[in-house]
Design a protein around this motif. Sequence first.
Motif, PDB file in Angstrom:
ATOM      1  N   GLU A  95     -20.485 -10.345  10.101  1.00  0.00           N
ATOM      2  CA  GLU A  95     -20.503  -9.797   8.742  1.00  0.00           C
ATOM      3  C   GLU A  95     -19.997  -8.357   8.832  1.00  0.00           C
ATOM      4  O   GLU A  95     -20.764  -7.410   8.943  1.00  0.00           O
ATOM      5  CB  GLU A  95     -21.912  -9.852   8.145  1.00  0.00           C
ATOM      6  CG  GLU A  95     -21.881  -9.698   6.646  1.00  0.00           C
ATOM      7  CD  GLU A  95     -23.212 -10.055   5.994  1.00  0.00           C
ATOM      8  OE1 GLU A  95     -24.156 -10.424   6.703  1.00  0.00           O
ATOM      9  OE2 GLU A  95     -23.284  -9.961   4.752  1.00  0.00           O
ATOM     10  N   ARG A  97     -18.437  -6.505   6.718  1.00  0.00           N
ATOM     11  CA  ARG A  97     -18.466  -5.758   5.449  1.00  0.00           C
ATOM     12  C   ARG A  97     -17.142  -5.059   5.133  1.00  0.00           C
ATOM     13  O   ARG A  97     -17.115  -3.844   4.883  1.00  0.00           O
ATOM     14  CB  ARG A  97     -19.608  -4.741   5.461  1.00  0.00           C
ATOM     15  CG  ARG A  97     -21.006  -5.363   5.503  1.00  0.00           C
ATOM     16  CD  ARG A  97     -21.206  -6.462   4.478  1.00  0.00           C
ATOM     17  NE  ARG A  97     -21.123  -6.037   3.086  1.00  0.00           N
ATOM     18  CZ  ARG A  97     -22.187  -5.840   2.288  1.00  0.00           C
ATOM     19  NH1 ARG A  97     -23.393  -6.034   2.745  1.00  0.00           N
ATOM     20  NH2 ARG A  97     -22.022  -5.480   1.035  1.00  0.00           N
ATOM     21  N   ASP A  99     -15.764  -5.147   2.476  1.00  0.00           N
ATOM     22  CA  ASP A  99     -15.841  -4.662   1.096  1.00  0.00           C
ATOM     23  C   ASP A  99     -16.285  -3.204   1.036  1.00  0.00           C
ATOM     24  O   ASP A  99     -16.206  -2.571  -0.005  1.00  0.00           O
ATOM     25  CB  ASP A  99     -16.796  -5.538   0.277  1.00  0.00           C
ATOM     26  CG  ASP A  99     -18.170  -5.632   0.919  1.00  0.00           C
ATOM     27  OD1 ASP A  99     -18.236  -5.761   2.163  1.00  0.00           O
ATOM     28  OD2 ASP A  99     -19.173  -5.572   0.191  1.00  0.00           O
ATOM     29  N   GLU A 100     -16.768  -2.667   2.158  1.00  0.00           N
ATOM     30  CA  GLU A 100     -17.166  -1.255   2.175  1.00  0.00           C
ATOM     31  C   GLU A 100     -16.103  -0.395   2.834  1.00  0.00           C
ATOM     32  O   GLU A 100     -16.321   0.799   3.045  1.00  0.00           O
ATOM     33  CB  GLU A 100     -18.501  -1.113   2.936  1.00  0.00           C
ATOM     34  CG  GLU A 100     -19.670  -1.691   2.149  1.00  0.00           C
ATOM     35  CD  GLU A 100     -20.925  -1.850   2.991  1.00  0.00           C
ATOM     36  OE1 GLU A 100     -20.898  -1.512   4.192  1.00  0.00           O
ATOM     37  OE2 GLU A 100     -21.933  -2.329   2.442  1.00  0.00           O
ATOM     38  N   ARG A 120     -16.576 -10.792  -0.470  1.00  0.00           N
ATOM     39  CA  ARG A 120     -15.827 -10.437   0.752  1.00  0.00           C
ATOM     40  C   ARG A 120     -16.669  -9.663   1.768  1.00  0.00           C
ATOM     41  O   ARG A 120     -16.353  -8.520   2.123  1.00  0.00           O
ATOM     42  CB  ARG A 120     -14.577  -9.610   0.380  1.00  0.00           C
ATOM     43  CG  ARG A 120     -13.528 -10.389  -0.395  1.00  0.00           C
ATOM     44  CD  ARG A 120     -12.629 -11.107   0.538  1.00  0.00           C
ATOM     45  NE  ARG A 120     -11.552 -11.828  -0.171  1.00  0.00           N
ATOM     46  CZ  ARG A 120     -10.740 -12.683   0.436  1.00  0.00           C
ATOM     47  NH1 ARG A 120     -10.853 -12.921   1.722  1.00  0.00           N
ATOM     48  NH2 ARG A 120      -9.806 -13.309  -0.232  1.00  0.00           N
ATOM     49  N   HIS A 121     -17.741 -10.265   2.236  1.00  0.00           N
ATOM     50  CA  HIS A 121     -18.545  -9.625   3.274  1.00  0.00           C
ATOM     51  C   HIS A 121     -17.996  -9.910   4.663  1.00  0.00           C
ATOM     52  O   HIS A 121     -18.369  -9.271   5.628  1.00  0.00           O
ATOM     53  CB  HIS A 121     -20.001 -10.112   3.195  1.00  0.00           C
ATOM     54  CG  HIS A 121     -20.718  -9.587   1.993  1.00  0.00           C
ATOM     55  ND1 HIS A 121     -22.070  -9.705   1.826  1.00  0.00           N
ATOM     56  CD2 HIS A 121     -20.264  -8.937   0.894  1.00  0.00           C
ATOM     57  CE1 HIS A 121     -22.420  -9.152   0.671  1.00  0.00           C
ATOM     58  NE2 HIS A 121     -21.334  -8.693   0.092  1.00  0.00           N
ATOM     59  N   TYR A 122     -17.159 -10.940   4.770  1.00  0.00           N
ATOM     60  CA  TYR A 122     -16.672 -11.362   6.087  1.00  0.00           C
ATOM     61  C   TYR A 122     -15.158 -11.190   6.259  1.00  0.00           C
ATOM     62  O   TYR A 122     -14.704 -10.906   7.342  1.00  0.00           O
ATOM     63  CB  TYR A 122     -16.991 -12.845   6.325  1.00  0.00           C
ATOM     64  CG  TYR A 122     -18.449 -13.156   6.495  1.00  0.00           C
ATOM     65  CD1 TYR A 122     -19.036 -13.143   7.759  1.00  0.00           C
ATOM     66  CD2 TYR A 122     -19.239 -13.485   5.400  1.00  0.00           C
ATOM     67  CE1 TYR A 122     -20.378 -13.438   7.924  1.00  0.00           C
ATOM     68  CE2 TYR A 122     -20.582 -13.787   5.553  1.00  0.00           C
ATOM     69  CZ  TYR A 122     -21.146 -13.761   6.828  1.00  0.00           C
ATOM     70  OH  TYR A 122     -22.457 -14.062   6.992  1.00  0.00           O
ATOM     71  N   LYS A 269     -12.019  -3.766  13.157  1.00  0.00           N
ATOM     72  CA  LYS A 269     -12.280  -3.206  11.827  1.00  0.00           C
ATOM     73  C   LYS A 269     -11.126  -2.307  11.383  1.00  0.00           C
ATOM     74  O   LYS A 269     -10.724  -2.325  10.222  1.00  0.00           O
ATOM     75  CB  LYS A 269     -13.592  -2.419  11.829  1.00  0.00           C
ATOM     76  CG  LYS A 269     -14.811  -3.336  11.826  1.00  0.00           C
ATOM     77  CD  LYS A 269     -16.100  -2.550  11.749  1.00  0.00           C
ATOM     78  CE  LYS A 269     -17.277  -3.515  11.639  1.00  0.00           C
ATOM     79  NZ  LYS A 269     -18.566  -2.814  11.821  1.00  0.00           N
TER      80      LYS A 269
END
Lengths: 344, 310
Positions: A95, A97, A99-100, A120-122, A269
């Motif tokens: 997860e 995130r 979206d952050e 969209r957490h993944y 990320k």
Amino acid sequence: MKTTTRATLLTATLLASAGIAHAEGELQIYNWGNYTSPELIEKFEKEYDIDVTVTDYDSNTTALTKIEAGGHGFDIVVPSANYVPIFVEKGLLMEARPDEMENFKNVAPEWVDVPWDPGRHYTVPWQWGTTGVSVNTSVYDGDVNTSAIFLDPPEELVGKVNVVPEMNDVMALAIMYAGGEPCTEDRELLRKVRDTLVEAKPKWMSMDYGMTDKMSANDVAASVNWNGSSFRIRLNNPDVVYGYPKEGYPVWMDSVAILSDAQNVENAKLFMNFIMEPENAAMISAFARYANGITGSQEFLPDDMKDAPEVNVPEEFREAGTFLPTCPSDAQKLYTAIWTDLQK
Amino acid sequence: MARPSLRTRSPEEQAARSARIRASWLLSTPALILLTFAAFGPLLIVLAYSFVAPGEYSGVVWELSGQGWFEVLFTRDIFDDTVSLAQAHLSIFWRSASLSLLTTLITLIFGFPTAYFIATRPERQRPLWLFLITIPFWTNLLIRTFAIMEVIRNEGIVNTVLLNLGIIDQPLQMLYTYGSVLLGMAYVYLPLMVLPIYASMERFDFRLVEAGYDLYASRLDILRLIVLPIVKPGIVAGSILVFVPSLGAYVTPRVLGGGNNMMLGNLIELQFGQGRNWPLGAALSITLLIIVACALVFYVRAANREDPHG
């Protein structure tokens, strides 16, 4: 003298490559074949001093099987929407995130709250497209906007059609051709679907991937294919057109996700955030020729994509497209059984 | 009784002998452990997998089930539950067996004269010819297979030449056929036939052939009665080396058969991948192993029976 020069050159090359290999970090991407823009990777490597390795797979099931088996060493995978919930349920995705993340604001609103990954957490969008048929009009110049191209091939195409062995796409096309909805468990209808497929198979030449190359080189005259691939074929071989089956065709999206056992989480990320930048998303599309779901990437796209019929679905065929959901496991089992039998 | 010398061994000698045996067991322990783990370990896992139930998406569920083995030969219709013989599997078994036999035959037909040619060159030239035979091994199998594809595809070398010479007016469909798989396999396995035949021919005394001619033997007689019996071990070895890997061939039928001319190796892969039926895949793998073992026994027996002198 000559040997000395060659030896020097060799040493220099070795040193140079050792220099490249000495990057700050690593990133292992596991993605569909012929789908990752080399320019994008190069830019990412330069910007963050990260050494990227891309490994190919040919189908969602291949990716799922290999990742589930473990010991793969990959950080990032790009599953189709209907496979994301399966990956999540099995605990294979982190997860992360997205979206952050800083660039998340660029994701087009319609691709934010998606059923397979609410909020969209993944995952972040990679590319989306449609599955239809590519037909070489110098071999067959009839109606191409039908699944009959491969399910009931016209005389000219018998023995010259290919079907890509991607179960969900082909099953969805065949089910809609028989008048059903994707994910149906209606046994009467599925029996019809199976019989149609089994009867059609002797008229196919092959069940293989790699149509971008094979149809460009006239090895295959028609195939179940994805719109971006068909676009790339047309650029090499102008006779090839893309058909939107009027009986119904699948719409799909592949999304980038980080694996739960990733070794290079921070780099992964960085990559997620990187591809949500409109200019970078445009590089993805400029290579594989699918739309990307990032607002503002339009202006960076090559001119020939702006009015391409493969990317911009013509008004009259829009209705026939259906976004492929994740089918319940009972339906999935039936499809797998039909599909495995068909492949033998 | 026949060897009394064994009985008269002194106790000291006995002790030394058993010490030697202990030492040799000790020395071979690492190899034995490695073999047990690397060869039998995975095999046992495959065997175990063939007797359990398939998992939902992949993998297995650890409950006893004969389903995997049942599905090797039989199929249950998904709609009306009727059981019938698995035609698809039988035809794949047959395709694998026939392709492997044909491959063996073709490599023998091409390999025997090649080996004969090399063996009859002056001794100083032979290494060069052998070297030429091994050159294909320098390139990865996958790349060689793609190279064949380049030759036989619709706009490949063969079709282009034939079209330009006006012999055909439509490209011949050679790729993705039974024939293209056969061509690929024969090409790939040819060196494995040539080398063992050459090895047994190299020691062949060609004065025997001269003697045969002196005794008015025909060329065919010389081949049949003198050359063949002596190089037979080479032919048997070559046939085994070609036939066994042919049965399990994966890359060649995959690339040149276009996913439509499946062989056993591809069928097994299908079960572990898209078919999501690991128990069936495991059972098929063991079946392949059994077929190979049977073929080996058959070859060796046939070789011994026909050759009482050898």
